[in-house]
Enzyme design. Structure first.
Site, mmCIF file in Angstrom:
data_model
loop_
_atom_site.group_PDB
_atom_site.id
_atom_site.type_symbol
_atom_site.label_atom_id
_atom_site.label_comp_id
_atom_site.label_asym_id
_atom_site.label_seq_id
_atom_site.Cartn_x
_atom_site.Cartn_y
_atom_site.Cartn_z
ATOM 1 N N THR A 138 1.891 4.172 -2.229
ATOM 2 C CA THR A 138 2.050 5.325 -3.125
ATOM 3 C C THR A 138 1.657 4.882 -4.527
ATOM 4 O O THR A 138 1.436 3.693 -4.770
ATOM 5 C CB THR A 138 3.510 5.830 -3.146
ATOM 6 O OG1 THR A 138 4.310 4.865 -3.842
ATOM 7 C CG2 THR A 138 4.061 6.021 -1.746
ATOM 8 N N ASP A 139 1.611 5.829 -5.453
ATOM 9 C CA ASP A 139 1.245 5.467 -6.827
ATOM 10 C C ASP A 139 2.230 4.455 -7.411
ATOM 11 O O ASP A 139 1.853 3.533 -8.115
ATOM 12 C CB ASP A 139 1.193 6.717 -7.707
ATOM 13 C CG ASP A 139 -0.022 7.581 -7.340
ATOM 14 O OD1 ASP A 139 -0.915 7.044 -6.644
ATOM 15 O OD2 ASP A 139 -0.053 8.761 -7.719
ATOM 16 N N CYS A 140 3.510 4.637 -7.092
ATOM 17 C CA CYS A 140 4.501 3.719 -7.656
ATOM 18 C C CYS A 140 4.779 2.509 -6.759
ATOM 19 O O CYS A 140 5.319 1.503 -7.216
ATOM 20 C CB CYS A 140 5.779 4.466 -7.999
ATOM 21 S SG CYS A 140 6.264 5.697 -6.791
ATOM 22 N N TYR A 141 4.458 2.629 -5.452
ATOM 23 C CA TYR A 141 4.622 1.497 -4.525
ATOM 24 C C TYR A 141 3.289 1.271 -3.805
ATOM 25 O O TYR A 141 3.112 1.726 -2.674
ATOM 26 C CB TYR A 141 5.709 1.787 -3.484
ATOM 27 C CG TYR A 141 7.100 1.955 -4.052
ATOM 28 C CD1 TYR A 141 7.864 0.837 -4.403
ATOM 29 C CD2 TYR A 141 7.646 3.217 -4.214
ATOM 30 C CE1 TYR A 141 9.142 0.991 -4.905
ATOM 31 C CE2 TYR A 141 8.920 3.384 -4.715
ATOM 32 C CZ TYR A 141 9.671 2.260 -5.061
ATOM 33 O OH TYR A 141 10.927 2.429 -5.556
ATOM 34 N N PRO A 142 2.323 0.585 -4.461
ATOM 35 C CA PRO A 142 0.958 0.550 -3.928
ATOM 36 C C PRO A 142 0.795 -0.265 -2.634
ATOM 37 O O PRO A 142 -0.117 -0.017 -1.859
ATOM 38 C CB PRO A 142 0.163 -0.105 -5.068
ATOM 39 C CG PRO A 142 1.171 -0.823 -5.897
ATOM 40 C CD PRO A 142 2.459 -0.096 -5.749
#
Ligand code: SF4
Ligand code: SF4
Lengths: 388, 142
Positions: free
Chosen positions: A126-130
């Site tokens: 994800t954007d915060c957990y790449p």
């Protein structure tokens, strides 16, 4: 009449009189409940048995770059991924898909004994957990928290299992041989925690307990908590009734009191050692803890037949004698929970209280009264008119 | 030459119960006999579980003698071992041990394993939730 405060004062001064539930049952042959209440401050109870409804919360800490774990394996055993990024819950009965004799209980036992465990996790990124994948090694020192949270432990009484059919049945109550050739039972009888406080005057939310070698707490009535099961004339249920949900810090536990188990053709479970101190507040509590194996009865169920019909009722004294009568036939009995381990725990807890190392905690809230169980109805979702 | 211990299951044909077999084994072959289990119904087939102790050559000859007497002899060259130090004394194995080799001590409730009573039925292997039993194929040095 004694208060928690008075009992704790005595414990603090090293003056508390503490006996195990077996010792008090023996005392009660000569002493009245009033005399016991006068003499004894605390009675320790314990059990060491397989308790499937158990597991552990773990927080792994964040890696760099971070990952939102959406599929998690610990030594290949699936752990729950529906919590925050690096939190999980591993259930004792979860199994390795390719090695079904190894499961969550084994992972938990290995973590407790300080061994390394392989963590593999996947996320979509994800954007915060790449990050999308990680494979690493964890242990009790590397994780932030690991605490056991067991939604249903320490059943108040349990059935005796037999098998009337002509084939062997492999169950969580052990191997049941055909044609009533054995009977298995699991409770520690007069030493069993919830049988010594059958109406939950002192065991409730907040009660401090011994769990797995450390201090823990009762946090809630356990799942399937049932106070409406039939009771005998002493107010003790004659089959499995109440349960407790418990919590404890796994970092301080010992694999001496937590043991992974595998039951043939059933699956993985976990032996858990639990000890509960009972304050002798008054003669009524003294009378409760004085109960002995000849006064505790349980139901004999046929595990070979669907619906597990009841075939009889026996006492723990009879079970311990080595044989019981079922359908007019003499049947050999065997325990499937460890009385010797339970005694060890009751003695340890007694010692801790005597030395002022374990204080009693009054429940912050008592358990509900008059509860019963629902069973699962089979309802056709279509019949609900599309409301679902 | 060293002494060995061997276990055999003997199946007797009907009406062979009164031959002095053990006398022959002891006297002619110098074999010590320990009867571990006997299931003999007079006039019918009978089973014996024997432990024979002696020199290997004598045991082989003794067994050949028994065979010549129409007695079926099957070697029981397995034993069961238990990792006793890991045992939690749950009792699961005692539920299946009909030979009485695995029992709970009536006072301490700890497991007791009397190997001499074991008939190697192997039921305990799967009954122990900690998987503490193993089959040991015999070694001569026993
Ligand atoms: S193999 Fe059979 S007889 Fe031997 S100890 Fe195991 S259950 Fe008992
Ligand atoms: S089943 Fe296993 S752990 Fe339980 S008493 Fe027997 S050997 Fe010990």
């Amino acid at each position: 009449m004694k208060t928690y405060h008075e009992i704790n004062e005595k414990i603090r001064k090293g003056q508390a009189v503490v006996v195990t539930a077996e010792e008090v049952a023996a005392m009660a042959r000569e002493a009245s409940p009033e005399e016991i209440a006068e003499k004894v401050d605390v009675v320790t109870t314990a059990t060491f048995g397989a308790m499937c409804s158990s597991g552990a919360f773990i927080n792994f800490g964040h890696a760099d770059p971070q990952i939102r774990m959406e599929k998690i394996r610990l030594n290949g055993v699936p752990a729950y991924e529906g919590l925050a990024a690096v939190d999980t819950y591993i259930g004792a009965t979860a199994v390795h898909p390719d090695n079904p004799i190894y499961g969550g209980a084994h992972v938990i036992e290995e973590l407790i004994s300080g061994k390394d465990v392989v963590l593999e996790a996947w996320g979509k990124g994800t954007d915060c957990y790449p990050r999308k994948h990680i494979k690493t090694v964890i242990n009790k020192n590397s994780v932030n928290e690991m605490f056991m949270f067991n939604p249903r432990n320490a059943y108040q009484n349990y059935n005796v299992a037999v098998n009337t059919t002509s084939s062997t049945k492999y169950t969580y109550m052990g191997t049941l041989l055909p044609n009533l050739r054995n009977a298995t039972y699991s409770t520690s009888g007069e030493l069993s925690p919830l049988l010594n406080d059958p109406e939950f005057r002192t065991i409730g939310i907040g009660t401090r307990i011994f769990i797995g070698g450390t201090t823990g707490y009762v946090v809630w009535p356990g799942t399937q908590f049932n106070t409406s099961k039939p009771k005998n004339e002493l107010g003790v249920p004659v089959s499995n009734a109440a349960t407790i949900a418990v919590i404890g810090n796994m970092k301080n536990m010992s694999s001496e009191f937590i043991k992974a188990a595998y039951y043939e053709r059933y699956g993985v479970s976990m032996f858990i050692g639990i000890g509960i101190p009972i304050p002798i507040l008054d003669a009524d509590m003294a009378r409760r803890v004085s109960i002995n194996n000849s006064q505790i009865e349980t139901s004999v169920l046929d595990y070979g037949t669907v619906g597990t019909p009841k075939l009889g009722q026996v006492t723990y004294e009879q079970l311990r004698s080595g044989t019981i009568k079922v359908n007019g036939k003499k049947v050999r009995t065997a325990p499937v929970a460890s009385l010797s381990k339970a005694r060890h725990i009751a003695a340890l807890l007694k010692n801790q209280i005597q030395k002022g190392e374990f204080m009693l905690q009054q429940p912050v809230e008592l358990f509900p009264e008059n509860t019963s169980l629902n069973s699962l109805q089979e309802i056709d979702p279509e019949s609900k008119g599309g409301a679902l | 030459m060293r002494m060995v211990k061997r276990r055999y299951v003997l199946k007797f044909p009907p009406k062979s119960g009164d031959k002095p077999l053990s006398y022959v084994l002891v006297k002619d072959y110098d074999i010590r006999i320990n009867i571990l289990k006997a299931e003999v119904v007079p006039g019918k087939r009978g089973n014996l579980l024997l432990e024979l102790q002696g020199r290997q050559t004598n045991i082989t000859q003794g067994i050949n003698y028994l065979k010549s007497q129409q007695i079926e002899c099957t070697p029981l060259d397995k034993t069961i071992t238990l990792e006793q130090d890991k045992c939690i004394h749950c009792g699961n194995c005692t539920a299946v041990c009909f030979a009485g080799a695995l029992t709970m001590h009536p006072e301490t409730w700890e497991l007791q394993f009397d190997k001499s009573k074991c008939i190697v039925c192997e039921l305990c292997l799967k009954a122990c939730p900690l998987n503490l039993f193993e089959i040991d194929f015999h070694d001569d040095a026993e």
